[in-house]
Design a protein around this motif. Structure first.
Motif, PDB file in Angstrom:
ATOM      1  N   PRO A  37     -17.818  30.121   8.437  1.00  0.00           N
ATOM      2  CA  PRO A  37     -18.213  30.328   7.041  1.00  0.00           C
ATOM      3  C   PRO A  37     -18.783  31.729   6.812  1.00  0.00           C
ATOM      4  O   PRO A  37     -19.444  32.300   7.667  1.00  0.00           O
ATOM      5  CB  PRO A  37     -19.300  29.279   6.810  1.00  0.00           C
ATOM      6  N   SER A  38     -18.472  32.243   5.632  1.00  0.00           N
ATOM      7  CA  SER A  38     -18.995  33.528   5.182  1.00  0.00           C
ATOM      8  C   SER A  38     -19.879  33.279   3.972  1.00  0.00           C
ATOM      9  O   SER A  38     -19.680  32.300   3.245  1.00  0.00           O
ATOM     10  CB  SER A  38     -17.826  34.443   4.798  1.00  0.00           C
ATOM     11  N   GLU A  39     -20.829  34.144   3.738  1.00  0.00           N
ATOM     12  CA  GLU A  39     -21.678  34.036   2.546  1.00  0.00           C
ATOM     13  C   GLU A  39     -21.029  34.675   1.326  1.00  0.00           C
ATOM     14  O   GLU A  39     -21.533  34.542   0.209  1.00  0.00           O
ATOM     15  CB  GLU A  39     -23.034  34.703   2.813  1.00  0.00           C
ATOM     16  N   HIS A  40     -19.902  35.371   1.515  1.00  0.00           N
ATOM     17  CA  HIS A  40     -19.249  36.104   0.419  1.00  0.00           C
ATOM     18  C   HIS A  40     -18.711  35.135  -0.640  1.00  0.00           C
ATOM     19  O   HIS A  40     -18.202  34.064  -0.311  1.00  0.00           O
ATOM     20  CB  HIS A  40     -18.114  36.958   0.968  1.00  0.00           C
ATOM     21  N   ARG A  41     -18.820  35.530  -1.895  1.00  0.00           N
ATOM     22  CA  ARG A  41     -18.284  34.771  -3.027  1.00  0.00           C
ATOM     23  C   ARG A  41     -17.636  35.743  -4.004  1.00  0.00           C
ATOM     24  O   ARG A  41     -18.026  36.906  -4.091  1.00  0.00           O
ATOM     25  CB  ARG A  41     -19.396  34.004  -3.767  1.00  0.00           C
ATOM     26  N   SER A  42     -16.667  35.250  -4.752  1.00  0.00           N
ATOM     27  CA  SER A  42     -16.076  36.014  -5.852  1.00  0.00           C
ATOM     28  C   SER A  42     -15.697  35.018  -6.942  1.00  0.00           C
ATOM     29  O   SER A  42     -15.684  33.806  -6.709  1.00  0.00           O
ATOM     30  CB  SER A  42     -14.865  36.828  -5.386  1.00  0.00           C
ATOM     31  N   VAL A  43     -15.381  35.538  -8.115  1.00  0.00           N
ATOM     32  CA  VAL A  43     -15.058  34.661  -9.237  1.00  0.00           C
ATOM     33  C   VAL A  43     -13.712  35.052  -9.828  1.00  0.00           C
ATOM     34  O   VAL A  43     -13.453  36.233 -10.075  1.00  0.00           O
ATOM     35  CB  VAL A  43     -16.156  34.727 -10.328  1.00  0.00           C
ATOM     36  N   CYS A  44     -12.884  34.066 -10.039  1.00  0.00           N
ATOM     37  CA  CYS A  44     -11.612  34.232 -10.743  1.00  0.00           C
ATOM     38  C   CYS A  44     -11.761  33.523 -12.088  1.00  0.00           C
ATOM     39  O   CYS A  44     -12.222  32.379 -12.134  1.00  0.00           O
ATOM     40  CB  CYS A  44     -10.475  33.609  -9.943  1.00  0.00           C
ATOM     41  N   GLY A  45     -11.358  34.180 -13.142  1.00  0.00           N
ATOM     42  CA  GLY A  45     -11.512  33.634 -14.484  1.00  0.00           C
ATOM     43  C   GLY A  45     -10.846  32.290 -14.699  1.00  0.00           C
ATOM     44  O   GLY A  45     -11.360  31.456 -15.436  1.00  0.00           O
ATOM     45  N   TRP A  46      -9.711  32.046 -14.056  1.00  0.00           N
ATOM     46  CA  TRP A  46      -9.028  30.774 -14.302  1.00  0.00           C
ATOM     47  C   TRP A  46      -9.104  29.795 -13.127  1.00  0.00           C
ATOM     48  O   TRP A  46      -8.827  28.606 -13.287  1.00  0.00           O
ATOM     49  CB  TRP A  46      -7.587  31.003 -14.738  1.00  0.00           C
ATOM     50  N   LYS A  47      -9.495  30.276 -11.928  1.00  0.00           N
ATOM     51  CA  LYS A  47      -9.597  29.368 -10.779  1.00  0.00           C
ATOM     52  C   LYS A  47     -11.038  28.948 -10.476  1.00  0.00           C
ATOM     53  O   LYS A  47     -11.257  27.871  -9.954  1.00  0.00           O
ATOM     54  CB  LYS A  47      -8.978  30.007  -9.531  1.00  0.00           C
ATOM     55  N   GLY A  48     -11.999  29.810 -10.763  1.00  0.00           N
ATOM     56  CA  GLY A  48     -13.393  29.475 -10.493  1.00  0.00           C
ATOM     57  C   GLY A  48     -13.999  30.358  -9.415  1.00  0.00           C
ATOM     58  O   GLY A  48     -13.549  31.476  -9.184  1.00  0.00           O
ATOM     59  N   GLU A  49     -15.020  29.832  -8.735  1.00  0.00           N
ATOM     60  CA  GLU A  49     -15.715  30.599  -7.708  1.00  0.00           C
ATOM     61  C   GLU A  49     -15.060  30.380  -6.343  1.00  0.00           C
ATOM     62  O   GLU A  49     -14.957  29.252  -5.869  1.00  0.00           O
ATOM     63  CB  GLU A  49     -17.184  30.197  -7.621  1.00  0.00           C
ATOM     64  N   ALA A  50     -14.662  31.487  -5.717  1.00  0.00           N
ATOM     65  CA  ALA A  50     -14.058  31.435  -4.387  1.00  0.00           C
ATOM     66  C   ALA A  50     -15.138  31.587  -3.327  1.00  0.00           C
ATOM     67  O   ALA A  50     -16.056  32.394  -3.473  1.00  0.00           O
ATOM     68  CB  ALA A  50     -13.025  32.542  -4.235  1.00  0.00           C
ATOM     69  N   HIS A  51     -15.012  30.798  -2.281  1.00  0.00           N
ATOM     70  CA  HIS A  51     -15.844  30.911  -1.087  1.00  0.00           C
ATOM     71  C   HIS A  51     -14.936  31.426   0.026  1.00  0.00           C
ATOM     72  O   HIS A  51     -13.719  31.274  -0.049  1.00  0.00           O
ATOM     73  CB  HIS A  51     -16.426  29.557  -0.707  1.00  0.00           C
ATOM     74  N   TYR A  52     -15.521  31.988   1.068  1.00  0.00           N
ATOM     75  CA  TYR A  52     -14.727  32.662   2.099  1.00  0.00           C
ATOM     76  C   TYR A  52     -15.076  32.195   3.504  1.00  0.00           C
ATOM     77  O   TYR A  52     -16.171  31.698   3.758  1.00  0.00           O
ATOM     78  CB  TYR A  52     -14.936  34.183   2.010  1.00  0.00           C
ATOM     79  N   TYR A  53     -14.110  32.403   4.389  1.00  0.00           N
ATOM     80  CA  TYR A  53     -14.300  32.250   5.827  1.00  0.00           C
ATOM     81  C   TYR A  53     -13.990  33.585   6.488  1.00  0.00           C
ATOM     82  O   TYR A  53     -13.095  34.315   6.041  1.00  0.00           O
ATOM     83  CB  TYR A  53     -13.313  31.241   6.429  1.00  0.00           C
ATOM     84  N   ASP A  54     -14.702  33.886   7.560  1.00  0.00           N
ATOM     85  CA  ASP A  54     -14.296  34.959   8.451  1.00  0.00           C
ATOM     86  C   ASP A  54     -13.283  34.359   9.413  1.00  0.00           C
ATOM     87  O   ASP A  54     -13.442  33.219   9.855  1.00  0.00           O
ATOM     88  CB  ASP A  54     -15.480  35.499   9.259  1.00  0.00           C
ATOM     89  N   VAL A  55     -12.247  35.124   9.758  1.00  0.00           N
ATOM     90  CA  VAL A  55     -11.279  34.699  10.762  1.00  0.00           C
ATOM     91  C   VAL A  55     -11.689  35.350  12.081  1.00  0.00           C
ATOM     92  O   VAL A  55     -11.987  36.546  12.122  1.00  0.00           O
ATOM     93  CB  VAL A  55      -9.845  35.103  10.352  1.00  0.00           C
ATOM     94  N   VAL A  56     -11.748  34.562  13.145  1.00  0.00           N
ATOM     95  CA  VAL A  56     -12.240  35.030  14.441  1.00  0.00           C
ATOM     96  C   VAL A  56     -11.216  34.724  15.530  1.00  0.00           C
ATOM     97  O   VAL A  56     -10.771  33.577  15.661  1.00  0.00           O
ATOM     98  CB  VAL A  56     -13.579  34.343  14.797  1.00  0.00           C
ATOM     99  N   VAL A  57     -10.851  35.756  16.304  1.00  0.00           N
ATOM    100  CA  VAL A  57      -9.922  35.588  17.421  1.00  0.00           C
ATOM    101  C   VAL A  57     -10.428  36.421  18.591  1.00  0.00           C
ATOM    102  O   VAL A  57     -10.586  37.640  18.466  1.00  0.00           O
ATOM    103  CB  VAL A  57      -8.489  36.028  17.037  1.00  0.00           C
ATOM    104  N   ASP A  58     -10.692  35.775  19.697  1.00  0.00           N
ATOM    105  CA  ASP A  58     -11.138  36.456  20.921  1.00  0.00           C
ATOM    106  C   ASP A  58     -12.300  37.417  20.664  1.00  0.00           C
ATOM    107  O   ASP A  58     -12.317  38.535  21.164  1.00  0.00           O
ATOM    108  CB  ASP A  58      -9.976  37.210  21.583  1.00  0.00           C
ATOM    109  N   GLY A  59     -13.248  37.005  19.841  1.00  0.00           N
ATOM    110  CA  GLY A  59     -14.422  37.812  19.550  1.00  0.00           C
ATOM    111  C   GLY A  59     -14.235  38.828  18.440  1.00  0.00           C
ATOM    112  O   GLY A  59     -15.205  39.382  17.937  1.00  0.00           O
ATOM    113  N   ALA A  60     -12.992  39.091  18.033  1.00  0.00           N
ATOM    114  CA  ALA A  60     -12.730  39.996  16.909  1.00  0.00           C
ATOM    115  C   ALA A  60     -12.905  39.217  15.608  1.00  0.00           C
ATOM    116  O   ALA A  60     -12.438  38.084  15.491  1.00  0.00           O
ATOM    117  CB  ALA A  60     -11.321  40.571  16.989  1.00  0.00           C
ATOM    118  N   VAL A  61     -13.591  39.831  14.649  1.00  0.00           N
ATOM    119  CA  VAL A  61     -13.879  39.162  13.372  1.00  0.00           C
ATOM    120  C   VAL A  61     -13.174  39.899  12.236  1.00  0.00           C
ATOM    121  O   VAL A  61     -13.299  41.121  12.093  1.00  0.00           O
ATOM    122  CB  VAL A  61     -15.397  39.119  13.104  1.00  0.00           C
TER     123      VAL A  61
END
Length: 92
Positions: A37-61
């Motif tokens: 989970p990420s703390e980042h958020r954004s807003v789309c006028g017609w979809k609503g509030e987006a929440h985010y995930y960080d993608v992690v592979v072998d320690g790279a984020v």
């Protein structure tokens, strides 16, 4: 379809919803070992509030490389419970 980054499959599913050129995977298709989970958020006028995930592979984020709408507006109800990718994540 599959979403991958740095050679790792982040999500895989035949149950895809396309919106604005983005493939939305069912949340259960995510490999939990490759998202956090990420703390980042954004807003789309017609979809609503987006929440985010960080993608992690072998320690790279890859910060905020996956997003979802936990409570999408009615116009976007088809993406409830789904996750999409960007920022170098390959979807094919």
């Amino acid at each position: 379809m599959q979403a991958s980054w740095k050679g790792a499959v982040i999500a895989s599913s035949d149950d895809i919803v396309m919106v604005e050129g983005n493939a939305y995977f069912p949340a259960e298709a995510l490999d939990p070992a490759h998202v956090q989970p990420s703390e980042h958020r954004s807003v789309c006028g017609w979809k609503g509030e987006a929440h985010y995930y960080d993608v992690v592979v072998d320690g790279a984020v890859n910060p905020n490389a996956a997003w979802f709408y936990p409570e999408p507006k009615d116009a976007a109800r088809q993406i409830r419970g789904r996750v999409a990718f960007w920022k170098g994540v390959t979807v094919q």
